[in-house]
Design a protein around this motif. Structure first.
Motif, PDB file in Angstrom:
ATOM      1  N   UNK A  74       0.799  -1.219   0.000  1.00  0.00           N
ATOM      2  CA  UNK A  74       0.000   0.000   0.000  1.00  0.00           C
ATOM      3  C   UNK A  74       0.834   1.271   0.000  1.00  0.00           C
ATOM      4  N   UNK A  75       0.166   2.371  -0.284  1.00  0.00           N
ATOM      5  CA  UNK A  75       0.824   3.682  -0.262  1.00  0.00           C
ATOM      6  C   UNK A  75       0.208   4.529   0.835  1.00  0.00           C
ATOM      7  N   UNK A  76       0.976   5.482   1.328  1.00  0.00           N
ATOM      8  CA  UNK A  76       0.503   6.336   2.414  1.00  0.00           C
ATOM      9  C   UNK A  76      -0.598   7.265   1.932  1.00  0.00           C
ATOM     10  N   UNK A  77      -1.665   7.316   2.724  1.00  0.00           N
ATOM     11  CA  UNK A  77      -2.783   8.224   2.461  1.00  0.00           C
ATOM     12  C   UNK A  77      -3.160   8.879   3.785  1.00  0.00           C
ATOM     13  N   UNK A  78      -3.424  10.168   3.749  1.00  0.00           N
ATOM     14  CA  UNK A  78      -3.754  10.920   4.957  1.00  0.00           C
ATOM     15  C   UNK A  78      -5.256  11.202   4.984  1.00  0.00           C
ATOM     16  N   UNK A  79      -5.886  10.841   6.103  1.00  0.00           N
ATOM     17  CA  UNK A  79      -7.313  11.071   6.289  1.00  0.00           C
ATOM     18  C   UNK A  79      -7.532  11.935   7.524  1.00  0.00           C
ATOM     19  N   UNK A  80      -8.716  12.493   7.629  1.00  0.00           N
ATOM     20  CA  UNK A  80      -9.055  13.309   8.798  1.00  0.00           C
ATOM     21  C   UNK A  80     -10.443  12.927   9.299  1.00  0.00           C
ATOM     22  N   UNK A  81     -10.560  12.827  10.620  1.00  0.00           N
ATOM     23  CA  UNK A  81     -11.839  12.453  11.215  1.00  0.00           C
ATOM     24  C   UNK A  81     -12.731  13.673  11.373  1.00  0.00           C
ATOM     25  N   UNK A  82     -13.983  13.411  11.687  1.00  0.00           N
ATOM     26  CA  UNK A  82     -14.928  14.472  12.012  1.00  0.00           C
ATOM     27  C   UNK A  82     -14.788  14.854  13.483  1.00  0.00           C
ATOM     28  N   UNK A  83     -15.288  16.015  13.825  1.00  0.00           N
ATOM     29  CA  UNK A  83     -15.395  16.368  15.242  1.00  0.00           C
ATOM     30  C   UNK A  83     -16.410  15.443  15.894  1.00  0.00           C
ATOM     31  N   UNK A  84     -16.057  14.877  17.050  1.00  0.00           N
ATOM     32  CA  UNK A  84     -16.921  13.905  17.701  1.00  0.00           C
ATOM     33  C   UNK A  84     -16.973  14.148  19.203  1.00  0.00           C
ATOM     34  N   UNK A  85     -17.988  13.573  19.819  1.00  0.00           N
ATOM     35  CA  UNK A  85     -18.063  13.562  21.267  1.00  0.00           C
ATOM     36  C   UNK A  85     -16.930  12.685  21.789  1.00  0.00           C
ATOM     37  N   UNK A  86     -16.062  13.190  22.680  1.00  0.00           N
ATOM     38  CA  UNK A  86     -14.918  12.390  23.146  1.00  0.00           C
ATOM     39  C   UNK A  86     -15.336  11.081  23.808  1.00  0.00           C
ATOM     40  N   UNK A  87     -16.514  11.048  24.425  1.00  0.00           N
ATOM     41  CA  UNK A  87     -16.972   9.812  25.056  1.00  0.00           C
ATOM     42  C   UNK A  87     -17.310   8.736  24.034  1.00  0.00           C
ATOM     43  N   UNK A  88     -17.575   9.139  22.797  1.00  0.00           N
ATOM     44  CA  UNK A  88     -17.819   8.163  21.739  1.00  0.00           C
ATOM     45  C   UNK A  88     -16.532   7.685  21.094  1.00  0.00           C
ATOM     46  N   UNK A  89     -15.474   8.460  21.255  1.00  0.00           N
ATOM     47  CA  UNK A  89     -14.187   8.108  20.647  1.00  0.00           C
ATOM     48  C   UNK A  89     -13.405   7.157  21.531  1.00  0.00           C
ATOM     49  N   UNK A  90     -13.289   7.478  22.813  1.00  0.00           N
ATOM     50  CA  UNK A  90     -12.480   6.691  23.751  1.00  0.00           C
ATOM     51  C   UNK A  90     -13.363   5.655  24.428  1.00  0.00           C
ATOM     52  N   UNK A  91     -13.069   4.371  24.168  1.00  0.00           N
ATOM     53  CA  UNK A  91     -13.840   3.275  24.744  1.00  0.00           C
ATOM     54  C   UNK A  91     -12.876   2.175  25.193  1.00  0.00           C
ATOM     55  N   UNK A  92     -12.636   2.103  26.523  1.00  0.00           N
ATOM     56  CA  UNK A  92     -11.717   1.117  27.089  1.00  0.00           C
ATOM     57  C   UNK A  92     -10.362   1.215  26.394  1.00  0.00           C
ATOM     58  N   UNK A  93      -9.958   0.162  25.663  1.00  0.00           N
ATOM     59  CA  UNK A  93      -8.663   0.173  24.985  1.00  0.00           C
ATOM     60  C   UNK A  93      -8.814   0.421  23.484  1.00  0.00           C
ATOM     61  N   UNK A  94      -9.939   0.989  23.091  1.00  0.00           N
ATOM     62  CA  UNK A  94     -10.194   1.218  21.676  1.00  0.00           C
ATOM     63  C   UNK A  94     -10.494   2.686  21.412  1.00  0.00           C
ATOM     64  N   UNK A  95     -10.129   3.110  20.218  1.00  0.00           N
ATOM     65  CA  UNK A  95     -10.567   4.393  19.692  1.00  0.00           C
ATOM     66  C   UNK A  95     -11.532   4.108  18.543  1.00  0.00           C
ATOM     67  N   UNK A  96     -12.658   4.782  18.527  1.00  0.00           N
ATOM     68  CA  UNK A  96     -13.635   4.626  17.459  1.00  0.00           C
ATOM     69  C   UNK A  96     -13.772   5.960  16.747  1.00  0.00           C
TER      70      UNK A  96
END
Length: 253
Positions: A74-96
């Motif tokens: 694969x080749x490097x590609x840069x993406x950007x996330x949307x603004x989100x509620x931090x409680x929806x992003x950080x979940x135990x040992x996962x980022x969503x």
């Protein structure tokens, strides 16, 4: 006299039986049980044990093998996330994470969407669940500053993998599920110590919103590898440094 002779001849002539009937009359029920038990106790042929094992091993190795191939080819590609509620992003040992191209409303604006929709229209003017699509991303030459590369921009949508693209474009494969496009790069596992540091940076980057809307984190920049078939694997991400001066910290995934 003829009748008596015929009856005598019939009695003296042995009755011819088929091999199956003759065998069944000689085989007792006890013999049948013994034969059945002996057959059940016989070991299975080696190939009957080997084939299921190979199938299971292939299924287990398929995912890491695909990820390894994508990381290499694969080749490097840069993406950007949307603004989100931090409680929806950080979940135990996962980022969503959620990207702007994850939302159907954003893809509807791109060339090629109407053709894709006509081919895969389901109920209630929605795409059929499981619909495959490819989002064409184009590299942006403008630097975002602060050592963070600029995200690639989605420019069109297609239902088939393009045979050739310019050097500054890639095709990213997605699947429509539950009114969103899934690319396989939405969930990230992090070790406990690294997760704690990322969580601190994320919650420190929260910005307040107007009205009753929950606070939102600033967009996160993600580096992924995209192979020629459109599959992607995450490589690293940039999060605003909670202890720096408006800088960003890069985390390997």
């Amino acid at each position: 006299m003829r009748n008596d002779s015929s009856e005598s001849t019939a009695k003296q002539s042995p009755k011819t039986l088929s091999p199956e009937v003759e065998f069944s009359e000689k085989l007792s029920f006890k013999d049948y049980l013994t034969a059945t038990e002996q057959k059940a106790n016989q070991p299975l042929p080696f190939w009957r044990l080997l084939v299921p094992l190979l199938i299971q091993t292939g299924i287990i190795l398929a995912v890491p093998t695909q990820a390894m191939y994508t990381s290499i080819a694969g080749r490097d590609v840069i993406l950007q996330t949307l603004s989100q509620n931090p409680n929806n992003v950080v979940q135990d040992f996962f980022l969503t994470l959620e990207y702007n191209m994850s939302r159907v409303d954003n893809l509807r604006r791109l060339p090629g969407w109407n053709d894709l929709f006509r081919r895969n229209q389901g109920r209630n003017r929605q795409l059929l669940p499981g619909t495959n699509l490819y989002v064409i991303l184009q590299e942006q030459q403008i630097s975002s500053g602060r050592g963070v590369p600029s995200p690639w921009r989605p420019i069109r949508v297609t239902s088939n993998l393009p045979e050739s693209l310019p050097s500054n474009q890639v095709a990213l494969r997605g699947v429509y599920q539950d009114n969103a496009i899934i690319y396989g790069i939405e969930t990230y596992y992090l070790p406990e110590q690294q997760m704690q540091q990322v969580s601190n940076d994320i919650f420190q980057s929260v910005r307040q919103t107007r009205g009753n809307r929950p606070p939102q984190i600033r967009p996160i920049t993600v580096r992924v590898k995209v192979d020629p078939q459109g599959n992607a694997v995450p490589v690293s991400l940039w999060v605003r440094d909670a202890y720096g001066d408006r800088g960003y910290r890069n985390y390997r995934l």
